[in-house]
Design a protein around this motif. Structure first.
Motif, mmCIF file in Angstrom:
data_model
loop_
_atom_site.group_PDB
_atom_site.id
_atom_site.type_symbol
_atom_site.label_atom_id
_atom_site.label_comp_id
_atom_site.label_asym_id
_atom_site.label_seq_id
_atom_site.Cartn_x
_atom_site.Cartn_y
_atom_site.Cartn_z
ATOM 1 N N TYR A 130 0.832 -1.195 0.000
ATOM 2 C CA TYR A 130 0.000 0.000 0.000
ATOM 3 C C TYR A 130 0.871 1.252 0.000
ATOM 4 C CZ TYR A 130 -3.023 -3.581 2.018
ATOM 5 O OH TYR A 130 -3.704 -4.733 2.264
ATOM 6 N N ILE A 131 0.392 2.288 -0.673
ATOM 7 C CA ILE A 131 1.076 3.572 -0.696
ATOM 8 C C ILE A 131 0.027 4.665 -0.508
ATOM 9 C CG2 ILE A 131 2.412 5.218 -2.074
ATOM 10 C CD1 ILE A 131 3.400 2.851 -3.736
ATOM 11 N N ALA A 132 0.378 5.682 0.262
ATOM 12 C CA ALA A 132 -0.410 6.914 0.339
ATOM 13 C C ALA A 132 0.589 8.055 0.318
ATOM 14 C CB ALA A 132 -1.257 6.945 1.608
ATOM 15 N N ASP A 133 0.312 9.068 -0.498
ATOM 16 C CA ASP A 133 1.213 10.212 -0.510
ATOM 17 C C ASP A 133 0.487 11.480 -0.923
ATOM 18 O OD1 ASP A 133 2.677 10.858 -3.562
ATOM 19 O OD2 ASP A 133 1.345 9.151 -3.337
ATOM 20 N N GLY A 134 1.011 12.573 -0.438
ATOM 21 C CA GLY A 134 0.433 13.870 -0.767
ATOM 22 C C GLY A 134 0.956 14.953 0.150
ATOM 23 N N TYR A 135 0.377 16.122 0.018
ATOM 24 C CA TYR A 135 0.780 17.288 0.796
ATOM 25 C C TYR A 135 -0.046 17.376 2.073
ATOM 26 C CZ TYR A 135 3.272 18.414 -3.430
ATOM 27 O OH TYR A 135 4.128 18.359 -4.500
ATOM 28 N N VAL A 136 0.044 16.331 2.891
ATOM 29 C CA VAL A 136 -0.628 16.277 4.182
ATOM 30 C C VAL A 136 0.374 15.812 5.230
ATOM 31 C CG1 VAL A 136 -2.941 15.842 3.222
ATOM 32 C CG2 VAL A 136 -1.474 13.925 3.805
ATOM 33 N N ASP A 137 0.035 16.012 6.488
ATOM 34 C CA ASP A 137 0.908 15.593 7.582
ATOM 35 C C ASP A 137 1.079 14.076 7.587
ATOM 36 O OD1 ASP A 137 1.101 18.211 8.459
ATOM 37 O OD2 ASP A 137 -0.521 17.990 9.917
ATOM 38 N N GLN A 138 2.201 13.637 8.143
ATOM 39 C CA GLN A 138 2.456 12.198 8.286
ATOM 40 C C GLN A 138 1.314 11.510 9.025
ATOM 41 O OE1 GLN A 138 6.135 11.166 10.163
ATOM 42 N NE2 GLN A 138 7.378 12.339 8.727
ATOM 43 N N GLU A 139 0.832 12.134 10.072
ATOM 44 C CA GLU A 139 -0.233 11.527 10.887
ATOM 45 C C GLU A 139 -1.494 11.272 10.061
ATOM 46 O OE1 GLU A 139 -1.485 9.554 14.067
ATOM 47 O OE2 GLU A 139 0.489 10.505 13.968
ATOM 48 N N GLU A 140 -1.793 12.178 9.134
ATOM 49 C CA GLU A 140 -2.957 11.982 8.264
ATOM 50 C C GLU A 140 -2.763 10.765 7.358
ATOM 51 O OE1 GLU A 140 -5.554 13.343 9.103
ATOM 52 O OE2 GLU A 140 -5.708 15.453 8.594
ATOM 53 N N LEU A 141 -1.548 10.602 6.817
ATOM 54 C CA LEU A 141 -1.278 9.431 5.969
ATOM 55 C C LEU A 141 -1.340 8.142 6.781
ATOM 56 C CD1 LEU A 141 1.596 10.647 3.622
ATOM 57 C CD2 LEU A 141 -0.847 10.473 3.125
#
Length: 152
Positions: A130-141
């Motif tokens: 699984y991968i999640a990435d973007g311009y959000v905080d680590q905690e959100e990912l």
């Protein structure tokens, strides 16, 4: 009395064994539109998506599912890939990489130290990658990844 305690312990154990889903208080479960069901594997999607992000698009292939979410011109990505022998590489230039371990996953978090800081988490379990990435905080990912559940 012993029978009641045994039943309560059994019920508690069943709730604990249901799965590895991390939720925090007041999180609403994300509502996805109807997605195609023409796959040979369980599709797992995050139940938690950071506030303000909406479903944009998805792609389903015989081996993977990818979803794009958007908010105010920013994109957030999620991908599930079924297990096969693959070589996966990540650009670690200008990033800080830390190991990630939870009850459900092992993997890495990358924080990119650029003018527009972004984060990426890539984890695996015995069934998928699984991968999640973007311009959000680590905690959100982390909340996203830890909230994945079977969609169909």
């Amino acid at each position: 009395m012993k029978r009641i305690i045994s039943i309560l312990l059994l019920i508690t154990a069943l709730f604990m064994m249901v799965g590895c889903i991390h939720t925090t208080e007041n999180q609403n479960k994300f509502e996805y539109p109807e997605l195609t069901k023409d796959v040979t594997f369980d599709v797992l999607l995050p139940a938690y998506i950071p506030e303000g992000y909406i479903f944009e698009e998805y792609q389903i292939s015989p081996l993977s599912v990818s979803v794009t979410y958007s908010s105010e011109g920013k994109n957030l990505y999620y991908m599930q890939h079924t297990p096969i022998s693959i070589t996966y590489s990540v650009d670690t230039e200008n990033s800080v990489q830390t190991e990630y371990h939870s009850d459900c996953f092992d993997g890495y978090i990358l924080s990119y130290e650029t003018s527009n800081p972004s984060n990426l988490i890539h984890v695996w379990d015995e069934n998928n990658f699984y991968i999640a990435d973007g311009y959000v905080d680590q905690e959100e990912l982390i909340n996203m990844i830890e909230s994945i559940e079977v969609y169909f």
